[in-house]
Each structure stands twice: as C-alpha cells, then as structure tokens.
Enzyme design. Structure first.
Site, PDB file in Angstrom:
ATOM      1  N   PRO A 166       0.829  -1.212   0.000  1.00 36.37           N
ATOM      2  CA  PRO A 166       0.000   0.000   0.000  1.00 36.37           C
ATOM      3  C   PRO A 166       0.864   1.263   0.000  1.00 36.37           C
ATOM      4  O   PRO A 166       2.086   1.204  -0.134  1.00 36.37           O
ATOM      5  CB  PRO A 166      -0.784  -0.145   1.299  1.00 36.37           C
ATOM      6  CG  PRO A 166       0.172  -0.810   2.221  1.00 36.37           C
ATOM      7  CD  PRO A 166       1.063  -1.681   1.374  1.00 36.37           C
ATOM      8  N   TRP A 167       0.206   2.394   0.215  1.00 38.21           N
ATOM      9  CA  TRP A 167       0.850   3.688   0.050  1.00 38.21           C
ATOM     10  C   TRP A 167       1.281   4.321   1.376  1.00 38.21           C
ATOM     11  O   TRP A 167       2.032   5.284   1.377  1.00 38.21           O
ATOM     12  CB  TRP A 167      -0.131   4.658  -0.640  1.00 38.21           C
ATOM     13  CG  TRP A 167      -1.436   4.690   0.094  1.00 38.21           C
ATOM     14  CD1 TRP A 167      -2.537   3.919  -0.155  1.00 38.21           C
ATOM     15  CD2 TRP A 167      -1.752   5.483   1.238  1.00 38.21           C
ATOM     16  NE1 TRP A 167      -3.516   4.171   0.760  1.00 38.21           N
ATOM     17  CE2 TRP A 167      -3.060   5.134   1.632  1.00 38.21           C
ATOM     18  CE3 TRP A 167      -1.064   6.452   1.981  1.00 38.21           C
ATOM     19  CZ2 TRP A 167      -3.693   5.706   2.735  1.00 38.21           C
ATOM     20  CZ3 TRP A 167      -1.684   7.017   3.072  1.00 38.21           C
ATOM     21  CH2 TRP A 167      -2.983   6.648   3.436  1.00 38.21           C
ATOM     22  N   LYS A 191       4.558  -4.851  -6.770  1.00 37.68           N
ATOM     23  CA  LYS A 191       3.565  -3.913  -7.286  1.00 37.68           C
ATOM     24  C   LYS A 191       3.247  -2.895  -6.198  1.00 37.68           C
ATOM     25  O   LYS A 191       2.478  -3.145  -5.275  1.00 37.68           O
ATOM     26  CB  LYS A 191       2.279  -4.622  -7.694  1.00 37.68           C
ATOM     27  CG  LYS A 191       1.424  -3.707  -8.567  1.00 37.68           C
ATOM     28  CD  LYS A 191      -0.059  -3.914  -8.429  1.00 37.68           C
ATOM     29  CE  LYS A 191      -0.680  -3.305  -7.239  1.00 37.68           C
ATOM     30  NZ  LYS A 191      -0.573  -1.831  -7.134  1.00 37.68           N
ATOM     31  N   PRO A 192       3.835  -1.696  -6.299  1.00 39.49           N
ATOM     32  CA  PRO A 192       3.516  -0.644  -5.323  1.00 39.49           C
ATOM     33  C   PRO A 192       2.113  -0.090  -5.584  1.00 39.49           C
ATOM     34  O   PRO A 192       1.489  -0.387  -6.601  1.00 39.49           O
ATOM     35  CB  PRO A 192       4.575   0.426  -5.601  1.00 39.49           C
ATOM     36  CG  PRO A 192       5.619  -0.226  -6.447  1.00 39.49           C
ATOM     37  CD  PRO A 192       4.908  -1.295  -7.217  1.00 39.49           C
ATOM     38  N   SER A 193       1.642   0.743  -4.666  1.00 42.39           N
ATOM     39  CA  SER A 193       0.367   1.431  -4.868  1.00 42.39           C
ATOM     40  C   SER A 193       0.563   2.601  -5.826  1.00 42.39           C
ATOM     41  O   SER A 193       1.570   3.321  -5.735  1.00 42.39           O
ATOM     42  CB  SER A 193      -0.141   1.958  -3.529  1.00 42.39           C
ATOM     43  OG  SER A 193      -1.181   2.897  -3.741  1.00 42.39           O
ATOM     44  N   SER A 243      -5.979  -3.641   2.333  1.00 42.31           N
ATOM     45  CA  SER A 243      -7.298  -3.733   2.973  1.00 42.31           C
ATOM     46  C   SER A 243      -7.790  -5.184   3.031  1.00 42.31           C
ATOM     47  O   SER A 243      -7.346  -6.044   2.256  1.00 42.31           O
ATOM     48  CB  SER A 243      -8.294  -2.884   2.191  1.00 42.31           C
ATOM     49  OG  SER A 243      -8.380  -3.362   0.862  1.00 42.31           O
ATOM     50  N   ALA A 245     -10.742  -6.238   2.164  1.00 42.50           N
ATOM     51  CA  ALA A 245     -11.519  -6.594   0.970  1.00 42.50           C
ATOM     52  C   ALA A 245     -10.599  -7.086  -0.143  1.00 42.50           C
ATOM     53  O   ALA A 245     -10.875  -8.119  -0.781  1.00 42.50           O
ATOM     54  CB  ALA A 245     -12.327  -5.382   0.502  1.00 42.50           C
ATOM     55  N   GLU A 264      -1.245  -9.068   5.293  1.00 42.75           N
ATOM     56  CA  GLU A 264      -1.205  -8.067   6.377  1.00 42.75           C
ATOM     57  C   GLU A 264      -2.332  -7.094   6.090  1.00 42.75           C
ATOM     58  O   GLU A 264      -2.209  -6.249   5.204  1.00 42.75           O
ATOM     59  CB  GLU A 264       0.140  -7.332   6.371  1.00 42.75           C
ATOM     60  CG  GLU A 264       1.322  -8.178   6.780  1.00 42.75           C
ATOM     61  CD  GLU A 264       1.338  -8.481   8.262  1.00 42.75           C
ATOM     62  OE1 GLU A 264       0.631  -7.798   9.035  1.00 42.75           O
ATOM     63  OE2 GLU A 264       2.042  -9.420   8.653  1.00 42.75           O
ATOM     64  N   CYS A 298      -2.153   1.110   9.818  1.00 39.15           N
ATOM     65  CA  CYS A 298      -2.950  -0.110  10.003  1.00 39.15           C
ATOM     66  C   CYS A 298      -3.166  -0.389  11.476  1.00 39.15           C
ATOM     67  O   CYS A 298      -4.237  -0.834  11.875  1.00 39.15           O
ATOM     68  CB  CYS A 298      -2.262  -1.287   9.324  1.00 39.15           C
ATOM     69  SG  CYS A 298      -0.558  -1.554   9.834  1.00 39.15           S
TER      70      CYS A 298
HETATM   71  P1  NAD Z   1      -5.747  -1.431  -0.796  1.00 38.13           P
HETATM   72  O1  NAD Z   1      -6.158  -2.799  -0.377  1.00 38.13           O
HETATM   73  O2  NAD Z   1      -6.731  -0.600  -1.507  1.00 38.13           O
HETATM   74  O3  NAD Z   1      -4.468  -1.519  -1.764  1.00 38.13           O
HETATM   75  C1  NAD Z   1      -3.292  -2.195  -1.389  1.00 38.13           C
HETATM   76  C2  NAD Z   1      -2.562  -2.640  -2.652  1.00 38.13           C
HETATM   77  O4  NAD Z   1      -3.360  -3.598  -3.354  1.00 38.13           O
HETATM   78  C3  NAD Z   1      -2.295  -1.514  -3.647  1.00 38.13           C
HETATM   79  O5  NAD Z   1      -1.033  -1.711  -4.231  1.00 38.13           O
HETATM   80  C4  NAD Z   1      -3.405  -1.710  -4.670  1.00 38.13           C
HETATM   81  O6  NAD Z   1      -3.092  -1.179  -5.931  1.00 38.13           O
HETATM   82  C5  NAD Z   1      -3.499  -3.221  -4.723  1.00 38.13           C
HETATM   83  N1  NAD Z   1      -4.768  -3.776  -5.215  1.00 38.13           N
HETATM   84  C6  NAD Z   1      -5.986  -3.182  -5.192  1.00 38.13           C
HETATM   85  N2  NAD Z   1      -6.908  -4.037  -5.696  1.00 38.13           N
HETATM   86  C7  NAD Z   1      -6.252  -5.182  -6.032  1.00 38.13           C
HETATM   87  C8  NAD Z   1      -6.656  -6.440  -6.572  1.00 38.13           C
HETATM   88  N3  NAD Z   1      -7.931  -6.687  -6.878  1.00 38.13           N
HETATM   89  N4  NAD Z   1      -5.717  -7.398  -6.754  1.00 38.13           N
HETATM   90  C9  NAD Z   1      -4.438  -7.184  -6.433  1.00 38.13           C
HETATM   91  N5  NAD Z   1      -3.982  -5.996  -5.911  1.00 38.13           N
HETATM   92  C10 NAD Z   1      -4.883  -5.011  -5.715  1.00 38.13           C
HETATM   93  O7  NAD Z   1      -5.209  -0.725   0.524  1.00 38.13           O
HETATM   94  P2  NAD Z   1      -4.670   0.777   0.710  1.00 38.13           P
HETATM   95  O8  NAD Z   1      -5.804   1.722   0.674  1.00 38.13           O
HETATM   96  O9  NAD Z   1      -3.510   1.026  -0.190  1.00 38.13           O
HETATM   97  O10 NAD Z   1      -4.102   0.694   2.211  1.00 38.13           O
HETATM   98  C11 NAD Z   1      -4.912   0.878   3.319  1.00 38.13           C
HETATM   99  C12 NAD Z   1      -5.307  -0.446   3.948  1.00 38.13           C
HETATM  100  O11 NAD Z   1      -4.151  -1.253   4.142  1.00 38.13           O
HETATM  101  C13 NAD Z   1      -5.920  -0.284   5.321  1.00 38.13           C
HETATM  102  O12 NAD Z   1      -6.969  -1.210   5.485  1.00 38.13           O
HETATM  103  C14 NAD Z   1      -4.774  -0.616   6.256  1.00 38.13           C
HETATM  104  O13 NAD Z   1      -5.171  -1.037   7.541  1.00 38.13           O
HETATM  105  C15 NAD Z   1      -4.091  -1.699   5.496  1.00 38.13           C
HETATM  106  N6  NAD Z   1      -2.703  -1.828   5.917  1.00 38.13           N
HETATM  107  C16 NAD Z   1      -2.326  -2.939   6.619  1.00 38.13           C
HETATM  108  C17 NAD Z   1      -1.019  -3.034   7.095  1.00 38.13           C
HETATM  109  C18 NAD Z   1      -0.554  -4.225   7.903  1.00 38.13           C
HETATM  110  O14 NAD Z   1       0.649  -4.385   8.060  1.00 38.13           O
HETATM  111  N7  NAD Z   1      -1.437  -5.066   8.426  1.00 38.13           N
HETATM  112  C19 NAD Z   1      -0.112  -2.009   6.844  1.00 38.13           C
HETATM  113  C20 NAD Z   1      -0.538  -0.893   6.124  1.00 38.13           C
HETATM  114  C21 NAD Z   1      -1.834  -0.817   5.655  1.00 38.13           C
END
Ligand code: NAD
Length: 497
Positions: A166-167, A191-193, A243, A245, A264, A298
C-alpha cells in the site's frame, strides 16, 4: 536511473510553485521500461502539484516481469548465502545514504510529515539489516545424524514472490517482504500502490541494479496489475499488505495456483485504558497512537475503552493534547499530521463523523490548521474525538483510517475485554495501566497479533516482535525469524539406517 532529477526536486515543495515532475518507470529484468500510459502522482497536501508521473503497466508487463524473475531464480538461489548477504548489505547501505532526500519526496507523494517519511525509510533500512543479521541462523540446513537415520532439512526459496504493497508506509512495508524474500533466495515482482509509487520505485530500482538482472522487478499499476500478478502460475508466493476486501480477493485468486500467501490487512485496534492509568504519561502517547499520519496507520488506535468512573478525565486529558495539534502540509515544520491520501478518503471519513453525530455521538473537533497551510488545496481534516457512542456504532465497528476516534465507556474490565474482542479485526491492541502486572494479565486476554502496554504507535514496535494479525487482520507474520520463514519451503531428505 533518474536520481539526479529526484534530488533536484527534493526540497522545494514549500515554495508554492508547481513542481517539476519526476518520472518513474517500470523495472523489468534489470532495465527501465516505460510502460503504457503515465499516471500523475499528486501531492495530497497540495493537490494541484504533480509530484511525478509513473508508467502504468498492464498484464503483459506482469508476464514479462514474472518470466524475468523465473529465469533469475535458480541462479540467485544457488548464490551462496554469504554472497547474497554481502550484496544486499551494499544495497541497503546505498538506500541509507539517500534517506534525507527521499524522505522529502515521500512526504510529497503520501502526505506524511518529514519525520514520518524519514522513519519509514530509516526503519525500512534498519529492518533490512535485522533480517541480514538473523538469516544465517534461520536458513542454515539442519542435520540429524544418529543411529536411526541421517536426516537433512534444507530451507529453500519458494521461487518467484509477488509482493503487493500500500501507500501509507511504502518503504518499511515493502522491505518487510522484500528483505526476507531476497535473503532466502527468492526473486520478486513488486507492485507498489499507484498512490505512492515514486520513492519505493526508486528504492527498489537502486537495490535491483546491484543484483543480477531479474532478481528484483517492479510493475506499477492498480487492481489489474495486482490481479495479473497473483494469478500468474509461476508466482509461488504472494505477500500482500492492504485492505481486508482486497486481501480476500487475493486469497481466492492465489488458490488457483496453490500459491503460498501472507496477508497483512486492516485493523480496528482497541486501546483498553484501566482505572489506574497515569494520564499525564498516557495522554500524549495515546494521542500519538491515534493521530499519527492522520490515523492512516494499520495499527493506529481506532477505539478507546475507558472506565466510566474516569471517562471525563481521560477525554479531557486527550483533548488537551490534541488541541495543540496543527494540521498542514507534511513538509511544514509546524505540522503535527498531514492530509488524507485522497479527497475520496477524506469524504469517507467525514461521512463516518457525520453519521456518528447523527447517531447520538458528541463530536469534539480539536486542533488548528498550520499558519501556512492552503486548507482547500489539500485533503485536510482536523482531529476529532467522538464520545457517547455504543459498541454497535458504525464508527466503533469499522476501520476508520482517518483522524477520528470513538471513546467508549465501560463498567468493568471483563466488559472492556469483551468489547475489545468484539470485532472481526485483530491486528494490534494496547492496555494502559500504572500496574504492569495487571496490564499483562488483561493484555493476555485480547485477541490480536500484538498488544502493547502503555504505548501504541510505530515506536512501540521492535524487530524482536513478530508483526501480523488474527481473524480478518491477516495471515502469517512479518519481521523476526518468522518473517524469513514465510519465504522458504522445507525440504527434508532422510536415509534410514
Ligand atoms: P488497498 O487494499 O486498496 O491496496 C493495497 C494494494 O493492493 C495496492 O497496491 C493496490 O493497488 C493493490 N490492489 C488493489 N486491488 C487489487 C486487486 N484486486 N488485486 C491485487 N492488488 C490489488 O489498501 P490501501 O488503501 O492502499 O491501504 C490501506 C489499507 O491497508 C488499510 O486497510 C490498512 O489497515 C491496510 N494496511 C495494513 C497493514 C498491515 O501491516 N497489516 C499495513 C498498512 C496498511
């Protein structure tokens, strides 16, 4: 490599001018690849500013990157461990030398304060060093030679690992995966965000350039790129931070190839304040645990449970601290915390606040904008505390991921523990008490991957603490020896005597 241009851009954000863009390419098989369309990365604290453009890849780039990683994997795995450790140490050292300049760029792409960005980079490098230190003890082959058998157990790399990040803290969250994967002899496609691809893209490229071609590959993009990566049959390991989802989609997609997965995911961390809490010490730390990075962490404190007898005192103590907070651009020295990552994220959190008020909660708006901030030019929100909500309120149940927190009264500790555990999430949690023995006892009853006593923020972590969640917060652990073991398969060879 366009490091020269990044460096020129590094320190000029507060001048107010539109900034020169910095380009970020894909990195496949040791080469920069310009990809398809270019995506603008905007400063969330000054959304008119384009910080950089990055090349957005597609499924075809994923295929090329995975094939490059697959070609490189046998050679990298066969490289003796001490040689891998030496070259990776050189790569980390190169990153460490650029922390100050990269931190400025990182604040501009994800809105964090300069301190938060510096910590993301410097802790990422320190975590890499910790894995380098641990590796020989963890990865060495074990041999049992006795009158029953000669048994060897080797820890072998899984193969090509797909890392999706994520970002919010892109560097440390990527290194939590990248370092153990590479040390254990895997090759990677990262694959970064698209919301914060620039600094991590440069960090990965600077590491990748010191390694054999194909060992580190980077494909920028969104769900289509992430989905193609997870679905590729040569990707034997998927490690995802993001996330719940998306984590659920990834888990389903990885099933097709029986890929190993580490997840995570999100959190809804409770802080359980006991009646003997030392508020002078606790209030500043609680406030930090709630509002660091505008709550976009998170394992931020996302629910606060307080004994009814001390409810007003606790609220007042937190309010007093938070009222001193200043919200502004991450590179403004006055700023306590910066903007939300996008306008949509701010609108989502503002919606939660509005509905919490409509549901009977009392919303306390605190703090002030910094003197220099262009408030309407960024995705800013002042910090809020919400009191008077019950356990079933939306703001208590969901992961808010923003600068607002509910404070909920409880009558006895059993009730507090039950409410803290009444969640599908289980990332971290904390217990606050002057009596550490009592705090340990309550901590042991909480359902979480980690529980802190009398603190709950990024500084509470230790490299000796495995990190990860229970329930919907994830699968597997990062950091420590366990983090390395996420990237190996055991191969046992036995000769019976
Ligand atoms: P996100 O799930 O929207 O995106 C995370 C990554 O997944 C991004 O690189 C995104 O481009 C990619 N992605 C999106 N849809 C995808 C798909 N269908 N298939 C594969 N990859 C896909 O999350 P976000 O908004 O970037 O980050 C916020 C969330 O991450 C919050 O829920 C936060 O709690 C969680 N988070 C968890 C941790 C941890 O260590 N547990 C750390 C940081 C953030």
């Amino acid at each position: 490599m366009n490091a020269g241009r990044d460096d020129e851009n590094g320190g000029t954000v507060m001048g107010g001018s539109v900034l020169q863009a910095t380009d970020g390419d894909l990195f496949i098989d040791g080469r920069a690849v310009s990809g398809g369309r270019r995506v603008e990365v905007r400063d969330p604290g000054r959304t008119a500013d384009v910080v950089a453009t990055v090349a957005e890849g597609g499924p075809e780039h994923v295929r090329l990157a995975v094939e490059a990683a697959d070609r490189a994997r046998r050679g990298w795995a066969a490289t003796p461990l001490d040689r891998r450790l030496a070259v990776l140490l050189a790569a980390v050292t190169a990153v460490e030398q650029r922390v100050d300049r990269l931190a400025v760029l990182l604040s501009r792409e994800n809105g964090g304060t300069r301190i938060e960005s510096t910590m993301d980079l410097s802790r990422g490098a320190a975590l890499f060093r910790d894995f380098l230190r641990r590796a020989p003890g963890v990865l060495d082959e074990r041999v049992v030679d006795n009158d029953q058998h000669r048994l060897t157990v080797a820890r072998r790399p899984v193969g090509v690992a797909g890392l999706i990040v994520p970002w919010n803290s892109p560097v440390v969250l990527t290194i939590s995966k990248l370092a153990p994967a590479l040390i254990a002899g895997n090759t990677v496609v990262v694959k970064p965000s698209l919301l914060a691809p620039v600094v991590i893209g440069q960090v990965l490229r600077s590491i990748g350039e010191l390694l054999p071609d194909g060992v580190v590959n980077v494909v920028h993009g969104g769900a289509a790129v992430g989905g193609a990566l997870v679905a590729h049959p040569r990707v034997r390991k998927v490690s995802f931070t993001g996330s719940v989802a998306v984590g659920q989609q990834i888990m389903a997609a990885a099933a097709g190839n029986v890929a190993r997965i580490s997840l995570e995911l999100g959190g809804n961390d409770p802080a359980v304040v006991l009646d003997d809490v030392d508020l002078d010490a606790a209030a500043p730390l609680l406030a930090r645990g709630i509002y660091t990075r505008a709550g976009q962490v998170c394992f931020a404190v996302k629910r606060v449970y307080v004994p009814r007898s001390r409810h007003d005192q606790v609220v007042e103590a937190i309010r007093a601290v938070v009222d001193g907070f200043r919200v502004g651009h991450g590179l403004d020295g006055e700023t306590t915390f910066g903007p939300l990552i996008t306008a949509a994220a701010r609108e989502r959190v503002e919606g939660l606040v509005r509905r919490a008020g409509a549901a009977g909660g009392t919303v306390h708006q605190l703090g002030r904008p910094t003197a220099a901030v262009d408030w309407d030019g960024g995705n800013f929100m002042l910090p809020r505390l919400v009191t008077g909500l019950g356990q079933d309120a939306e703001l208590v149940a969901v992961e808010q991921f923003g600068p607002v927190v509910p404070v909920i009264a409880y009558d006895d500790v059993d009730q507090a523990v039950a409410m803290a555990n009444d969640s599908e999430f289980g990332l971290c949690s904390s217990v606050w008490s002057a009596d550490t023995g009592r705090a340990f006892e309550v901590a042991g009853r909480l359902e979480a991957g980690g529980t802190f006593i009398n603190s709950h923020n990024v500084s509470s972590l230790s490299f000796d603490m495995p990190f990860g969640g229970v329930k919907h917060s994830g699968l597997g652990r990062e950091r420590t020896d366990l983090g390395l073991l996420e990237y190996v398969e055991e191969h046992a060879i036995r000769l019976a005597h």
